[in-house]
Design a protein around this motif. Structure first.
Motif, PDB file in Angstrom:
ATOM      1  N   GLN A   1      -1.646  -2.036   0.198  1.00  0.00           N
ATOM      2  CA  GLN A   1      -1.394  -0.610   0.256  1.00  0.00           C
ATOM      3  C   GLN A   1      -0.337  -0.211  -0.762  1.00  0.00           C
ATOM      4  O   GLN A   1       0.509  -1.011  -1.153  1.00  0.00           O
ATOM      5  N   ALA A   2      -0.393   1.054  -1.177  1.00  0.00           N
ATOM      6  CA  ALA A   2       0.650   1.572  -2.053  1.00  0.00           C
ATOM      7  C   ALA A   2       1.968   1.575  -1.285  1.00  0.00           C
ATOM      8  O   ALA A   2       1.997   1.821  -0.073  1.00  0.00           O
ATOM      9  N   PRO A   3       3.077   1.288  -1.963  1.00  0.00           N
ATOM     10  CA  PRO A   3       4.366   1.319  -1.262  1.00  0.00           C
ATOM     11  C   PRO A   3       4.723   2.727  -0.820  1.00  0.00           C
ATOM     12  O   PRO A   3       4.347   3.716  -1.466  1.00  0.00           O
ATOM     13  N   LEU A   4       5.433   2.808   0.275  1.00  0.00           N
ATOM     14  CA  LEU A   4       5.972   4.087   0.717  1.00  0.00           C
ATOM     15  C   LEU A   4       7.148   4.463  -0.175  1.00  0.00           C
ATOM     16  O   LEU A   4       8.034   3.635  -0.433  1.00  0.00           O
TER      17      LEU A   4
ATOM     18  N   SER B   1       3.260   9.779   0.415  1.00  0.00           N
ATOM     19  CA  SER B   1       3.214   8.840  -0.704  1.00  0.00           C
ATOM     20  C   SER B   1       2.307   7.656  -0.425  1.00  0.00           C
ATOM     21  O   SER B   1       1.770   7.043  -1.356  1.00  0.00           O
ATOM     22  N   SER B   2       2.104   7.293   0.826  1.00  0.00           N
ATOM     23  CA  SER B   2       1.202   6.188   1.189  1.00  0.00           C
ATOM     24  C   SER B   2       0.731   6.361   2.630  1.00  0.00           C
ATOM     25  O   SER B   2       1.231   5.702   3.550  1.00  0.00           O
ATOM     26  N   PRO B   3      -0.221   7.259   2.853  1.00  0.00           N
ATOM     27  CA  PRO B   3      -0.693   7.495   4.228  1.00  0.00           C
ATOM     28  C   PRO B   3      -1.195   6.228   4.918  1.00  0.00           C
ATOM     29  O   PRO B   3      -1.027   6.072   6.133  1.00  0.00           O
TER      30      PRO B   3
ATOM     31  N   GLN C   1       7.504  -1.686   0.247  1.00  0.00           N
ATOM     32  CA  GLN C   1       6.206  -2.343   0.328  1.00  0.00           C
ATOM     33  C   GLN C   1       6.140  -3.082   1.649  1.00  0.00           C
ATOM     34  O   GLN C   1       6.917  -4.012   1.892  1.00  0.00           O
ATOM     35  N   LEU C   2       5.232  -2.657   2.528  1.00  0.00           N
ATOM     36  CA  LEU C   2       5.132  -3.301   3.825  1.00  0.00           C
ATOM     37  C   LEU C   2       4.575  -4.707   3.675  1.00  0.00           C
ATOM     38  O   LEU C   2       3.593  -4.928   2.950  1.00  0.00           O
ATOM     39  N   PRO C   3       5.180  -5.674   4.348  1.00  0.00           N
ATOM     40  CA  PRO C   3       4.666  -7.051   4.284  1.00  0.00           C
ATOM     41  C   PRO C   3       3.445  -7.214   5.164  1.00  0.00           C
ATOM     42  O   PRO C   3       3.151  -6.374   6.024  1.00  0.00           O
ATOM     43  N   ALA C   4       2.754  -8.304   4.982  1.00  0.00           N
ATOM     44  CA  ALA C   4       1.525  -8.540   5.738  1.00  0.00           C
ATOM     45  C   ALA C   4       1.774  -8.619   7.229  1.00  0.00           C
ATOM     46  O   ALA C   4       0.895  -8.322   8.026  1.00  0.00           O
ATOM     47  N   VAL C   5       3.018  -8.996   7.646  1.00  0.00           N
ATOM     48  CA  VAL C   5       3.289  -9.129   9.080  1.00  0.00           C
ATOM     49  C   VAL C   5       3.228  -7.781   9.778  1.00  0.00           C
ATOM     50  O   VAL C   5       3.139  -7.714  10.990  1.00  0.00           O
ATOM     51  N   CYS C   6       3.285  -6.681   9.002  1.00  0.00           N
ATOM     52  CA  CYS C   6       3.215  -5.359   9.615  1.00  0.00           C
ATOM     53  C   CYS C   6       1.780  -4.932   9.876  1.00  0.00           C
ATOM     54  O   CYS C   6       1.533  -3.891  10.459  1.00  0.00           O
TER      55      CYS C   6
ATOM     56  N   VAL D   1       1.607   4.437   6.436  1.00  0.00           N
ATOM     57  CA  VAL D   1       2.029   5.133   7.651  1.00  0.00           C
ATOM     58  C   VAL D   1       1.104   4.756   8.807  1.00  0.00           C
ATOM     59  O   VAL D   1       1.554   4.534   9.941  1.00  0.00           O
ATOM     60  N   ALA D   2      -0.190   4.665   8.521  1.00  0.00           N
ATOM     61  CA  ALA D   2      -1.140   4.252   9.557  1.00  0.00           C
ATOM     62  C   ALA D   2      -0.847   2.839  10.030  1.00  0.00           C
ATOM     63  O   ALA D   2      -1.045   2.509  11.197  1.00  0.00           O
ATOM     64  N   THR D   3      -0.349   2.002   9.133  1.00  0.00           N
ATOM     65  CA  THR D   3       0.042   0.652   9.523  1.00  0.00           C
ATOM     66  C   THR D   3       1.250   0.686  10.453  1.00  0.00           C
ATOM     67  O   THR D   3       1.304  -0.046  11.446  1.00  0.00           O
ATOM     68  N   LEU D   4       2.230   1.533  10.129  1.00  0.00           N
ATOM     69  CA  LEU D   4       3.446   1.604  10.953  1.00  0.00           C
ATOM     70  C   LEU D   4       3.175   2.176  12.333  1.00  0.00           C
ATOM     71  O   LEU D   4       3.771   1.751  13.323  1.00  0.00           O
TER      72      LEU D   4
END
Length: 476
Positions: A403-406, A458-460, A391-396, A463-466
């Motif tokens: 978002q759904a977790p990767l 699993s969570s596009p 689960q990406l944190p808000a800092v990302c 991925v867009a966040t990363l």
């Protein structure tokens, strides 16, 4: 619309029985006979599919009830049934191992199971093993049993006669050796053959990639020739269609198209022997998000192409530390990329390449790019294995927590000691009784790195966040 196609799920009672060899041999045998074969691999794996792709002449795909999901599996198999004459699925571990297990998948899709049993140190006990696998759980379609690593014709007779259901016998593969013309293959390869067969050599993380072996197809031909002498290999095609046809149902298309969160962005992806762990579905997800993917090879001395974001996938940087560290121009390009605040996602081997150095099991240290503080240390045993979710944190990025977790996995033989900030940790799908800290997600400016291998579909949006601009929305 339901499509029918012959299909087999090759399984075993445990790992190391010869599943990959059998699937590759079957694929090669039928491909040589002019049939269109599509191969699927259960569970996270980057290496076995390379052998399946070579054997079948078509890309091999990953399926996993937890990581990729039932809908994704059904869609991929239905598409394959419309393109292929034969579908082969390689299981993971043993038939009933894990939750969900290969047996769960076989029962859900009603694909016949064919266990491969390594019988090199077994005789009549194979009867009990086969009987147990067949009757342990109701609801499975049963194809039969194939013995592997058999010493002689007499040994094969003992095995066949021990089966309680004689119709289960599909033959025996002998102990296969490297073809004579390939005997001069590198000593490193020849010295690390797996138990299942010296045809498919191993090193840490799994099989040596087929792409690294000049005689890989010759090895597969030798396995296919051996399989052709078994009852399974001699079964005529109408009998395959009669026994093992499977109905594959269509899956409704998604109601909405994936938002083009990476539209107009160019993503540079490292791809060579040091960065080879790339799921084709991950690249397809980037393109579905609107990104343009460009590849570069650090081992070939390439510079970083003009791009908005970089993805360094996993692989074997520890085997190529010298040429990687020697590519100082690429190192400088990556440093400039990060200095400009552009995203860089590095997973597992990609993360190691960014470290200051790697220490091998013999104590030798080699420098790496030094863009991520810390030293990697190779271990004699696995340091991480299994499904994970992140689960990406808000800092990302803005809204990341919504978002759904990767989903993905971890599989590595190294550890990392780093002072880089840890902004999140992965978690297992089902927590273990013994606490598990999960894999760290390091963040240093616009650099994010982890041992975690992500399954992008699993969570596009994650991925867009990363790999996207701030918040993962649109071009920079």
């Amino acid at each position: 619309m339901t499509l029918h196609c012959p299909a087999l799920l090759i399984t075993a009672m445990a790992s190391g029985q010869g599943k990959t060899l059998t699937v590759a041999a079957l694929a090669r045998l039928h491909a040589r006979q002019g049939r269109r074969v599509r191969v699927f691999k259960c569970g996270p794996d980057f290496l076995d599919p390379l052998w399946h792709e070579l054997a079948s002449g078509a890309p091999a795909q990953t399926i996993d009830l937890w990581m990729t999901g039932e809908a994704d599996i059904r869609a991929r198999l239905h598409e394959a049934a419309g393109q292929a004459d034969l579908i082969l699925v390689e299981g993971v571990m043993g038939l009933f191992d894990g939750k969900p297990s290969v047996a769960d998948l076989a029962e859900l899709l009603q694909i016949p199971v064919l266990p491969v049993l390594h019988a090199g140190s077994m005789a009549q006990s194979i009867g009990a093993v086969a009987h147990g696998l067949r009757h342990y759980r109701a609801g499975l379609r049963w194809a039969g049993v194939l013995a592997n690593g058999v010493a002689s014709a007499h040994h094969a007779d003992l095995l066949r006669e021990a089966l309680l259901e004689q119709g289960d016998w599909l033959g025996a593969l002998p102990r296969l050796a490297v073809p004579q013309s390939a005997a001069g293959e590198s000593e490193d390869v020849a010295a690390k053959a797996p138990a299942e067969s010296s045809l498919l050599p191993e090193r840490h993380l799994g099989l040596v990639p087929a792409t690294e072996m000049q005689d890989a197809l010759q090895r597969l031909d030798a396995a296919a020739d051996a399989l052709a002498q078994t009852p399974l290999g001699q079964l005529d095609w109408p009998e395959w269609q009669r026994r093992w046809s499977v109905p594959f149902e269509a899956v409704p298309a998604p109601a909405e198209r994936l938002p083009q969160r990476l539209r107009g962005r160019k993503i540079a992806v490292a791809r060579d022997a040091a960065f080879a762990f790339i799921y084709p579905a991950n690249l397809a997800t980037l393109e579905a998000l609107g990104a343009r993917v460009v590849f570069f090879s650090p081992l070939a001395g390439h510079r970083l192409p003009p791009c908005d974001a970089v993805w360094l996938p996993g692989g074997y940087p520890e085997l190529h530390a010298a040429p990687l560290s020697a590519n100082t121009t690429l190192r400088a390009d990556l440093a400039a990329h990060l200095a400009a605040g552009k995203p860089l996602w590095a997973e597992c081997g990609g993360m190691l390449a960014l470290c200051e150095s790697v220490q091998h099991t013999n104590g030798q240290c080699e420098p790496l790019w030094g863009l991520l503080p810390g030293q990697a240390r190779m271990q004699p045993r696995l340091a991480g294995l299994g499904h994970q979710q992140l689960q990406l944190p808000a800092v990302c990025g803005r809204g990341a927590a919504r978002q759904a977790p990767l989903r993905g996995h971890t599989f590595h033989y190294s550890t990392l000691a780093s002072e880089a900030p840890v902004v999140a940790r992965t978690a297992r799908p089902v927590p273990r009784r013994t606490p598990d800290a999960g894999e760290a997600l390091y963040q240093l400016g616009s650099l994010r790195a982890s041992y975690f291998h992500a399954w992008f579909p699993s969570s596009p949006l994650a991925v867009a966040t990363l790999l996207g601009s701030a918040g993962g929305s649109g071009a920079a």
